[in-house]
Design a protein around this motif. Structure first.
Motif, PDB file in Angstrom:
ATOM      1  N   ARG A  13     -18.192   3.037   3.093  1.00 20.93           N
ATOM      2  CA  ARG A  13     -18.541   3.400   1.722  1.00 20.93           C
ATOM      3  C   ARG A  13     -17.465   2.977   0.715  1.00 20.93           C
ATOM      4  O   ARG A  13     -17.629   3.192  -0.482  1.00 20.93           O
ATOM      5  CB  ARG A  13     -18.776   4.906   1.626  1.00 20.93           C
ATOM      6  N   GLY A  14     -16.376   2.421   1.200  1.00 27.20           N
ATOM      7  CA  GLY A  14     -15.321   1.944   0.320  1.00 27.20           C
ATOM      8  C   GLY A  14     -14.434   3.028  -0.247  1.00 27.20           C
ATOM      9  O   GLY A  14     -13.675   2.797  -1.192  1.00 27.20           O
ATOM     10  N   ARG A  15     -14.472   4.223   0.326  1.00 29.24           N
ATOM     11  CA  ARG A  15     -13.695   5.346  -0.210  1.00 29.24           C
ATOM     12  C   ARG A  15     -12.268   5.376   0.308  1.00 29.24           C
ATOM     13  O   ARG A  15     -11.354   5.803  -0.400  1.00 29.24           O
ATOM     14  CB  ARG A  15     -14.371   6.670   0.154  1.00 29.24           C
ATOM     15  N   TYR A  16     -12.088   4.955   1.577  1.00 30.11           N
ATOM     16  CA  TYR A  16     -10.791   5.085   2.226  1.00 30.11           C
ATOM     17  C   TYR A  16     -10.399   3.802   2.957  1.00 30.11           C
ATOM     18  O   TYR A  16     -11.254   3.048   3.425  1.00 30.11           O
ATOM     19  CB  TYR A  16     -10.811   6.235   3.247  1.00 30.11           C
ATOM     20  N   MET A  17      -9.093   3.619   3.045  1.00 30.64           N
ATOM     21  CA  MET A  17      -8.526   2.616   3.924  1.00 30.64           C
ATOM     22  C   MET A  17      -7.697   3.334   4.978  1.00 30.64           C
ATOM     23  O   MET A  17      -7.012   4.328   4.666  1.00 30.64           O
ATOM     24  CB  MET A  17      -7.637   1.640   3.145  1.00 30.64           C
ATOM     25  N   ALA A  18      -7.753   2.846   6.207  1.00 31.21           N
ATOM     26  CA  ALA A  18      -6.960   3.413   7.292  1.00 31.21           C
ATOM     27  C   ALA A  18      -5.957   2.378   7.765  1.00 31.21           C
ATOM     28  O   ALA A  18      -6.266   1.181   7.842  1.00 31.21           O
ATOM     29  CB  ALA A  18      -7.860   3.841   8.449  1.00 31.21           C
ATOM     30  N   PHE A  19      -4.749   2.841   8.091  1.00 37.57           N
ATOM     31  CA  PHE A  19      -3.697   1.954   8.575  1.00 37.57           C
ATOM     32  C   PHE A  19      -3.011   2.574   9.785  1.00 37.57           C
ATOM     33  O   PHE A  19      -2.747   3.776   9.814  1.00 37.57           O
ATOM     34  CB  PHE A  19      -2.645   1.696   7.489  1.00 37.57           C
ATOM     35  N   GLY A  20      -2.698   1.729  10.770  1.00 35.92           N
ATOM     36  CA  GLY A  20      -1.896   2.146  11.903  1.00 35.92           C
ATOM     37  C   GLY A  20      -0.652   1.285  11.964  1.00 35.92           C
ATOM     38  O   GLY A  20      -0.712   0.076  11.709  1.00 35.92           O
ATOM     39  N   SER A  21       0.477   1.892  12.314  1.00 41.48           N
ATOM     40  CA  SER A  21       1.735   1.152  12.233  1.00 41.48           C
ATOM     41  C   SER A  21       2.563   1.301  13.503  1.00 41.48           C
ATOM     42  O   SER A  21       2.252   2.083  14.403  1.00 41.48           O
ATOM     43  CB  SER A  21       2.554   1.630  11.030  1.00 41.48           C
ATOM     44  N   ASN A  22       3.669   0.537  13.526  1.00 41.90           N
ATOM     45  CA  ASN A  22       4.584   0.574  14.656  1.00 41.90           C
ATOM     46  C   ASN A  22       5.370   1.875  14.729  1.00 41.90           C
ATOM     47  O   ASN A  22       6.046   2.129  15.734  1.00 41.90           O
ATOM     48  CB  ASN A  22       5.560  -0.605  14.579  1.00 41.90           C
ATOM     49  N   ASP A  23       5.305   2.698  13.689  1.00 39.41           N
ATOM     50  CA  ASP A  23       5.976   4.000  13.761  1.00 39.41           C
ATOM     51  C   ASP A  23       5.090   5.051  14.422  1.00 39.41           C
ATOM     52  O   ASP A  23       5.416   6.238  14.388  1.00 39.41           O
ATOM     53  CB  ASP A  23       6.432   4.458  12.375  1.00 39.41           C
TER      54      ASP A  23
END
Length: 313
Positions: free
Chosen positions: A210-220
């Motif tokens: 729906r374009g409401r959120y972005m999710a990110f995963g990182s090396n931490d």
């Protein structure tokens, strides 16, 4: 066995879900990528045996059609978002530099090949089906016009660069450059915004349907959720003990699946990122890739083999 439909994912009872292996196994070879096509009738896989395989899970999960053309392992498979029978593949091998396009109606060989720098590990297709963005281990980024079959931009990034994804109208591109999510207008490449997500490299990202959120995963090891109006962080999760390998929203954005080098896939509620379910990875290997069905709560994942998990699979 037919995949059961789910009209709403609110309060989904994941305890009734089961997992089923796709294919008959490939010995020591490993699946690296899984992807559902536009209408959800086909599932594509690619891996270390250098072959593209297309399965029809509603009809037969035991066997698929094999397509050959790569000389190195297939690292990423992506379907054309506007056509159910067209897709593209790349390889992480240095000697296999070709981005290959396929049309299932035109036989078992690629319909065209575009030369890249090789060692490709990321690929995304714009929602309008016209452009692809390919990245490699050396942080080279290529923008490709699929209609014209030409490379329109090549960039050597100054820092570690991982996944990229488009806005749903194909006019914005978000690229993960070290710890920042850099958003530019596409294809002008004019900067729009930069989100400081983490102090270590961001490995994976996704935009909810729906374009409401972005999710990110990182090396931490952190998974974070950001809203797209003011680009503020609304939730984080510390469910993983190692860097996040992949994260993907469900078809309606109600859930976010994520994986790391551990042997569990975590299903999070959106937008709280609270834990909805923990799925042990069948086969005992970490999940390198995740893909939700486009209309149902059915998750495909790549461990040693490819599996699908859902109600009635």
């Amino acid at each position: 066995m037919a995949i059961a439909s789910s009209s709403s994912s609110a309060g989904e009872d994941f305890s009734r879900f089961t997992a089923r292996r796709i294919g008959s196994g490939t010995g020591r070879d490993r699946v690296r990528s899984v992807a559902w096509n536009l209408d959800g009738r086909r599932l594509a896989t690619g891996g270390t045996d250098k072959s593209l395989r297309i399965f029809l899970p509603d009809k037969d999960v035991r066997s698929g059609t094999e397509y050959r053309g790569h000389t190195g392992e297939i690292s990423v498979v992506r379907w054309n978002p506007t056509h159910p029978e067209r897709l593209a593949t790349v390889s992480s091998a240095a000697q296999d530099k070709g981005l290959r396009f396929w049309d299932l109606r035109q036989g078992s060989k690629p319909t065209s090949v575009i030369e890249t720098n090789g060692m490709n590990i990321t690929m995304t297709w714009s929602p309008d089906g016209r452009y692809l963005v390919v990245g490699n281990r050396s942080d080279d980024i290529m923008w490709i016009d699929a209609d014209e079959q030409t490379v329109i931009r090549k960039t050597r990034m100054p820092k570690e660069t991982n996944e990229a994804f488009f806005s749903h109208n194909s006019t914005l591109l978000t690229t993960l450059v070290f710890g920042d999510a850099q958003i530019v207008a596409f294809p002008s490449n004019e900067p729009v915004h930069s989100i400081p997500v983490a102090n270590l490299p961001i490995t994976v990202g996704d935009l909810d349907p729906r374009g409401r959120y972005m999710a990110f995963g990182s090396n931490d090891t952190t998974l974070s959720l950001w809203e797209t109006q003011d680009f503020t962080c609304v939730a984080t999760s510390g469910a993983h003990d190692d860097h996040v390998r992949t994260c993907r929203f469900s078809h309606d954005g109600a859930y976010l699946a994520s994986s790391s080098s551990g042997q569990n896939i975590h299903i999070h509620n959106v937008p709280t990122l609270s834990e909805a379910h923990v799925l042990p990875v069948s086969g005992g290997a970490p999940a390198d890739a995740l893909a939700w069905h486009p209309t149902k709560n059915v998750l495909a994942y790549a461990g040693q083999d490819a599996w699908i998990w859902g109600a009635g699979v």
